[in-house]
Design a protein around this motif. Sequence first.
Motif, PDB file in Angstrom:
ATOM      1  N   VAL A 111      -4.214   3.747  -4.798  1.00 15.55           N
ATOM      2  CA  VAL A 111      -4.722   3.414  -3.465  1.00 15.55           C
ATOM      3  C   VAL A 111      -5.026   1.922  -3.381  1.00 15.55           C
ATOM      4  O   VAL A 111      -5.799   1.394  -4.199  1.00 15.55           O
ATOM      5  CB  VAL A 111      -5.991   4.231  -3.137  1.00 15.55           C
ATOM      6  N   LEU A 112      -4.443   1.260  -2.393  1.00 15.91           N
ATOM      7  CA  LEU A 112      -4.677  -0.168  -2.159  1.00 15.91           C
ATOM      8  C   LEU A 112      -5.558  -0.357  -0.934  1.00 15.91           C
ATOM      9  O   LEU A 112      -5.291   0.207   0.127  1.00 15.91           O
ATOM     10  CB  LEU A 112      -3.345  -0.891  -1.946  1.00 15.91           C
ATOM     11  N   GLU A 113      -6.609  -1.132  -1.085  1.00 20.86           N
ATOM     12  CA  GLU A 113      -7.479  -1.487   0.039  1.00 20.86           C
ATOM     13  C   GLU A 113      -7.459  -3.001   0.180  1.00 20.86           C
ATOM     14  O   GLU A 113      -7.872  -3.724  -0.730  1.00 20.86           O
ATOM     15  CB  GLU A 113      -8.904  -0.999  -0.199  1.00 20.86           C
ATOM     16  N   VAL A 114      -6.978  -3.480   1.309  1.00 18.16           N
ATOM     17  CA  VAL A 114      -6.856  -4.918   1.526  1.00 18.16           C
ATOM     18  C   VAL A 114      -8.221  -5.492   1.892  1.00 18.16           C
ATOM     19  O   VAL A 114      -8.880  -5.015   2.822  1.00 18.16           O
ATOM     20  CB  VAL A 114      -5.837  -5.216   2.640  1.00 18.16           C
TER      21      VAL A 114
ATOM     22  N   LEU B 139      -7.721  -2.069  -5.887  1.00 16.61           N
ATOM     23  CA  LEU B 139      -6.686  -1.120  -6.265  1.00 16.61           C
ATOM     24  C   LEU B 139      -7.308  -0.039  -7.136  1.00 16.61           C
ATOM     25  O   LEU B 139      -7.954  -0.339  -8.138  1.00 16.61           O
ATOM     26  CB  LEU B 139      -5.556  -1.823  -7.023  1.00 16.61           C
ATOM     27  N   THR B 140      -7.111   1.224  -6.727  1.00  9.98           N
ATOM     28  CA  THR B 140      -7.628   2.367  -7.474  1.00  9.98           C
ATOM     29  C   THR B 140      -6.473   3.060  -8.173  1.00  9.98           C
ATOM     30  O   THR B 140      -5.526   3.519  -7.524  1.00  9.98           O
ATOM     31  CB  THR B 140      -8.338   3.364  -6.541  1.00  9.98           C
TER      32      THR B 140
ATOM     33  N   GLY C 159       0.806  -1.213   0.000  1.00 11.85           N
ATOM     34  CA  GLY C 159       0.000   0.000   0.000  1.00 11.85           C
ATOM     35  C   GLY C 159       0.841   1.265   0.000  1.00 11.85           C
ATOM     36  O   GLY C 159       0.579   2.205  -0.764  1.00 11.85           O
ATOM     37  N   ALA C 160       1.851   1.304   0.845  1.00 12.16           N
ATOM     38  CA  ALA C 160       2.707   2.492   0.927  1.00 12.16           C
ATOM     39  C   ALA C 160       3.478   2.708  -0.367  1.00 12.16           C
ATOM     40  O   ALA C 160       3.629   3.844  -0.845  1.00 12.16           O
ATOM     41  CB  ALA C 160       3.674   2.352   2.100  1.00 12.16           C
ATOM     42  N   LEU C 161       3.964   1.624  -0.965  1.00 16.16           N
ATOM     43  CA  LEU C 161       4.712   1.756  -2.217  1.00 16.16           C
ATOM     44  C   LEU C 161       3.812   2.236  -3.340  1.00 16.16           C
ATOM     45  O   LEU C 161       4.173   3.146  -4.101  1.00 16.16           O
ATOM     46  CB  LEU C 161       5.342   0.407  -2.587  1.00 16.16           C
TER      47      LEU C 161
END
Length: 244
Positions: free
Chosen positions: A177-180, A188-189, A156-158
């Motif tokens: 933007v990653l949402e687990v 993933l947006t 997510g940070a990367l």
Amino acid sequence: MTKTPTSRVDRLLGSMGYGSRAEMARMAKAGGILLDGADLTDVSRRIAVTPDLPSRMEIDGEPLDPVQGLVILLNKPLGMTCSHKEEGALVYDILPGRWRRRDPAISTIGRLDKQTSGLLLLTDDGDLLHRVISPKRHVAKVYRAGLARPLTGTEGALFASGELVLEGEDKPLAPAVLEVVSPTEALLTVTEGRYHQVRRMFAAVGNHVETLHRERLGGLTLPADLAPGQWRLLTPEEIALIFD
């Protein structure tokens, strides 16, 4: 005030894929074209091409197809290609056959690869197509990815850093933007449309995308009741949602 466009009936119907001018003339003489409930026998007649024309004109007992400016929302199935020319199953095969002959042609707004499913838009409006895919618009696209290996927690940070450079490229990706959702599933947006971008992003962190499904484009979400392979036309209000 915008002037309402007009067209000869045979030219209009030909551009919509119904057939040649000669074929339209024969159909009209046989009583196959109705306008406002009356036989239209002279296909050289010019008529106003207004949005309500499909509700006023019938061709062989069926309402006229939508006039130019249509936008189609398709739930793309797996195994179909976003192409006019490639071999195998094409997304255009789902649409009425005569729509393949429309001019301007119907084209996909961006592409989903053969093994990606979900929200796909098609249109004959070139201006709209370019507005949606323009990098300046930053239209967000949301994908649900099923992964071969569990997430490590660093992705997510990367992805959000704006510093990730894909293999074979030299320009960093825009922040994503990653949402687990689970250890092996994530939303993933992204706001770009680089070649196989989502798959390559996960490959860059040592993972492999096994399933990929696009759920949203801008403010437009794929309806839950639209099954794979089904499509419908968008209203002007829904088209506006793309840019929300």
